[in-house]
Design a protein around this motif. Sequence first.
Motif, short mmCIF file in Angstrom:
data_model
loop_
_atom_site.label_atom_id
_atom_site.label_comp_id
_atom_site.label_asym_id
_atom_site.label_seq_id
_atom_site.Cartn_x
_atom_site.Cartn_y
_atom_site.Cartn_z
N PRO A 112 10.67 2.31 5.24
CA PRO A 112 10.11 3.34 4.36
C PRO A 112 8.71 3.75 4.81
O PRO A 112 8.07 3.06 5.61
N LEU A 113 8.23 4.89 4.28
CA LEU A 113 6.91 5.39 4.65
C LEU A 113 5.82 4.36 4.43
O LEU A 113 4.86 4.26 5.20
N SER A 114 5.97 3.57 3.39
CA SER A 114 4.93 2.59 3.06
C SER A 114 4.79 1.50 4.11
O SER A 114 3.79 0.78 4.13
N ARG A 150 -5.59 -7.98 0.32
CA ARG A 150 -5.05 -6.80 -0.37
C ARG A 150 -3.89 -6.24 0.45
O ARG A 150 -3.85 -6.40 1.67
N PRO A 151 -2.94 -5.61 -0.20
CA PRO A 151 -1.78 -5.08 0.53
C PRO A 151 -2.22 -4.07 1.59
O PRO A 151 -3.19 -3.33 1.41
N THR A 152 -1.50 -4.04 2.69
CA THR A 152 -1.83 -3.13 3.79
C THR A 152 -0.71 -2.11 3.96
O THR A 152 -0.18 -1.92 5.06
N LEU A 153 -0.35 -1.46 2.87
CA LEU A 153 0.65 -0.41 2.96
C LEU A 153 0.09 0.76 3.75
O LEU A 153 -1.13 0.90 3.92
N THR A 154 0.96 1.61 4.23
CA THR A 154 0.55 2.74 5.06
C THR A 154 -0.54 3.55 4.39
O THR A 154 -0.40 3.97 3.24
N ASN A 155 -1.64 3.76 5.12
CA ASN A 155 -2.73 4.59 4.62
C ASN A 155 -2.38 6.06 4.81
O ASN A 155 -1.74 6.45 5.79
N TRP A 156 -2.80 6.90 3.87
CA TRP A 156 -2.47 8.34 3.92
C TRP A 156 -2.86 8.96 5.26
O TRP A 156 -2.16 9.82 5.80
N MET A 202 1.29 10.62 0.68
CA MET A 202 -0.14 10.71 0.98
C MET A 202 -0.96 11.00 -0.27
O MET A 202 -2.01 10.37 -0.49
N LEU A 203 -0.53 11.94 -1.08
CA LEU A 203 -1.31 12.30 -2.26
C LEU A 203 -1.38 11.14 -3.25
O LEU A 203 -2.43 10.89 -3.86
N GLY A 260 -8.99 15.50 4.38
CA GLY A 260 -7.59 15.37 4.04
C GLY A 260 -7.13 16.40 3.03
O GLY A 260 -6.01 16.91 3.12
N LEU A 261 -7.98 16.72 2.05
CA LEU A 261 -7.60 17.70 1.04
C LEU A 261 -7.35 19.06 1.67
O LEU A 261 -6.39 19.76 1.30
N ALA A 262 -8.19 19.45 2.62
CA ALA A 262 -7.95 20.72 3.31
C ALA A 262 -6.62 20.67 4.06
O ALA A 262 -5.82 21.62 4.00
N ALA A 263 -6.36 19.57 4.75
CA ALA A 263 -5.14 19.48 5.55
C ALA A 263 -3.89 19.46 4.69
O ALA A 263 -2.91 20.15 4.99
N VAL A 264 -3.89 18.67 3.61
CA VAL A 264 -2.67 18.61 2.78
C VAL A 264 -2.46 19.92 2.03
O VAL A 264 -1.31 20.30 1.76
N SER A 265 -3.53 20.62 1.70
CA SER A 265 -3.37 21.93 1.06
C SER A 265 -2.67 22.91 2.00
O SER A 265 -1.79 23.66 1.61
N VAL A 266 -3.07 22.87 3.27
CA VAL A 266 -2.43 23.73 4.27
C VAL A 266 -0.96 23.36 4.44
O VAL A 266 -0.06 24.22 4.45
#
Length: 853
Positions: A57-59, A232-238, A271-272, A301-307
Amino acid sequence: MHSSNYGTAGAGPFGGYDQEQQKRLRARIEQYPAISQEYVRQQQLSAQFTAREEAVPLSRLGVFRVEPFVFKVPAQAACLQLSVQVRGQGVARIGGVQLTHSQLGLPVTLINGSFRQSLKGWTQEPGSGSRVALERLAGGGSGLQPSGVTPAGGAQEEDVLCVRISNETEEGITVLRYEERLPVTAGDYYGIQTELSLEAPLGSGGVCTGVTFLDEDGQPLGPEQSGALFNRPTLTNWAYLLEAAGADANLYKVSGEDHYAARAGRKLQYMLSDMRQGMDIFRRDGWHDDDTYGAVHIGRGLAAVSVIYDQIAGSGVLTAGEIEALLSDLRYIAAMMMDTAYYRFDLETFPDEKGGKRSNWNADRATGLGVYALLFPQEPESAGYLKHACSVVDWQLAEVVDQEGAWPENVRYHGAVLHRYFLFFVLLKRLQGMDYFRHPKVKAMYRFLIGIVTAEDIIQGGHDAGPVLLTPAVGDANVQEKWFRLLGYAAPFYAEEDPQLSAEMVWTWKHGGTPVQDTGAFPLPLVALLYPRPDLPEQQPALRSVHYPGIGYVIFRSGEQNLRNYAIYEASPLTYHAHHDEGHFSIWADGVPLTLDAGTGGYYNGDRHWYVSGAAHNIVQFADGSGGYADGPLQSVCREVIFTDELDYARSLIPDTRAGEYERNFLYIKAGFDAYLVWDRIEGGADSVWNLHTLSTEAEITGQNIEVAALGGMRLSAHIAEPSSPVITAGEGAVGGAYPLAAQQHFRAHGKAGEDYVVLLHPRTAAAPPLRLEPLLCEDAGGGVRVYKISRADGAWFVAAINGSGQSRRVRIPGGVPLRVLGTEGAEAEGGGHAADDTLILKPGMIQIAVPQ
């Protein structure tokens, strides 16, 4: 209005380009080889992530973190033993261990630190009921560095071999102990970087590294020291998914195939959600090392995810519920960007680099918020967000960017801020009719990027490519950062409004290697496909020696079209992201780098002791009273700069508290010699050391001379005229830049309290003889005055006359030859310092260079 933001079928295009441009996107990819190559890279990146998503999974795509433990070696220690400890109930994975000599920036070789040879060289000490086993993970990529710096491309195709440690009880402690004893230097700093992964916390325990120091007889010097527990958990970072999601969205826009949009949509949802959780913790706990959740990176990141969202929202792959969830997350993130408990954007002065209106963090925060507002105009707060973003940019352009166009930190952050401004300006121009590209300060920012370029580096270009221009490493920067891509992106916006600037941008971009790919942290893959125009006219800018007083760069140039020889001198009034490098110089000759700024390392991974230190730079350090040499001040005062056809000169006061007064004179003597003379005028204070780093393969030290064999068949001679009998020591230290050598040779000339340094640096080809330096006896000179004659093999010569006294002096040069003083073109003979026949008039504390008339 962009109905695409709300998932309407048949939605309009991304706000950054219209329907016609969208149709031409495929044609651009086919037309321009560089863009085609970038598009193929994005296809490969998307495919890599897709293959891994089918397995996990993504995580679980990017689950490793690099956790540092930095420590100082105690007195009497000769070596150390290191261990990795897993405490508490649960499962931990260790992907590898590295050891770095932090004060040199150099890795210490570990046998099988990556576990590629199973557990060879390691001893297992499992706790009761604990298990240690090798495990191969599908993909996994490189560990996410602190500060979120992930290699461009993110994923690796090869599987990752790691050690899986399982403790069955809360009291369980499992230790991996490295068997070899590792030599260390007492008093120096070292850092251990452990690549680790936790699916869940280890009860009340965690993972840490430990060191045991041993004396020369192998006896322990006290108990084992341990770093902080990581738990702390090391799940996938956004941030790990951002570039791949952008590539997915681009492939959807070019091909129209919905499965690409679906890939991007899945990553967006993850990611969000991750952004929100991390921002909540960041707001609650304040700033910490994992600043991927801080305002600077969330702004990017906010600019990139908005695009990305805007690109795929009209595809129909998102359900109404998924759209509403995404919009809700975006609203939440945008709202927190306006929360001063999260980031103090209201402070005109700031307590540290992580706050305030002036910071690059605020530029990225505001422009990210502005991009969101432009692409989501129907959101109730968007109008207010947009007004706020514009007000921040207006204030920064007026109050932060200096008159020469420099962002007052260093080249790295100049590029970073200009990059984030770019997308915001593109959207403002298209959607609001506001043209920030016409702003004088914005133009100046691009001109500054052009004006600081190095010589055309023939080593960086490599055997298969031509020489390339670079941006210099000064302070917190590296020469290999490809900031010229920004010129390629923005040049089309000046093609009609300012065609000369556009043409100079295109020329510099092309001579900088024509970089297209958006590199570094948090890239925007779309801009690489959409904006570069290699077919635009190009024109070489008028590059010459130049002083940028606001940021403190003094640049010296010569050679054909001023592209062959280059030196940059640091005399900065600033302390932003500062290194202890006041008075440092870097030199290229005939396109070959001879002595470089070390560059910069990671912020929190333990190697910054070297990169920020005075020892890593070509400066004078003064003794600190404890057997070492202290770092100097973080700012200096540039007192004089002279540029002429025959001589360039800079003089700066460096207010080091360990010297009574310290002033550095740096001279580039052209006039057929192409040599550098450095005079460090030191009054009182402590003993000192003169640092010189050379990008060289071998060296010979004889008496007062250091002779090094540099890259590209070049040589560099350093003749130390003062002190007269110097003690010279040699070592090495890390250097950034992706050069064939990962370290520079490091020479130190040692001086007594109050002694000056006078050093002649002569770059030359291997076949050319070195310059000869000899002191001249001038009977009428008086105390503090010294005169040196520097000669070429063909008999040409000049004199360097130094007045270290506090009084003006008249000095007759032996030989009776009429002289001409360099650097005084256009001045009256007596008033401008010209020689009257064979006599020089020397002002107190000054140096003159004179040649035969």
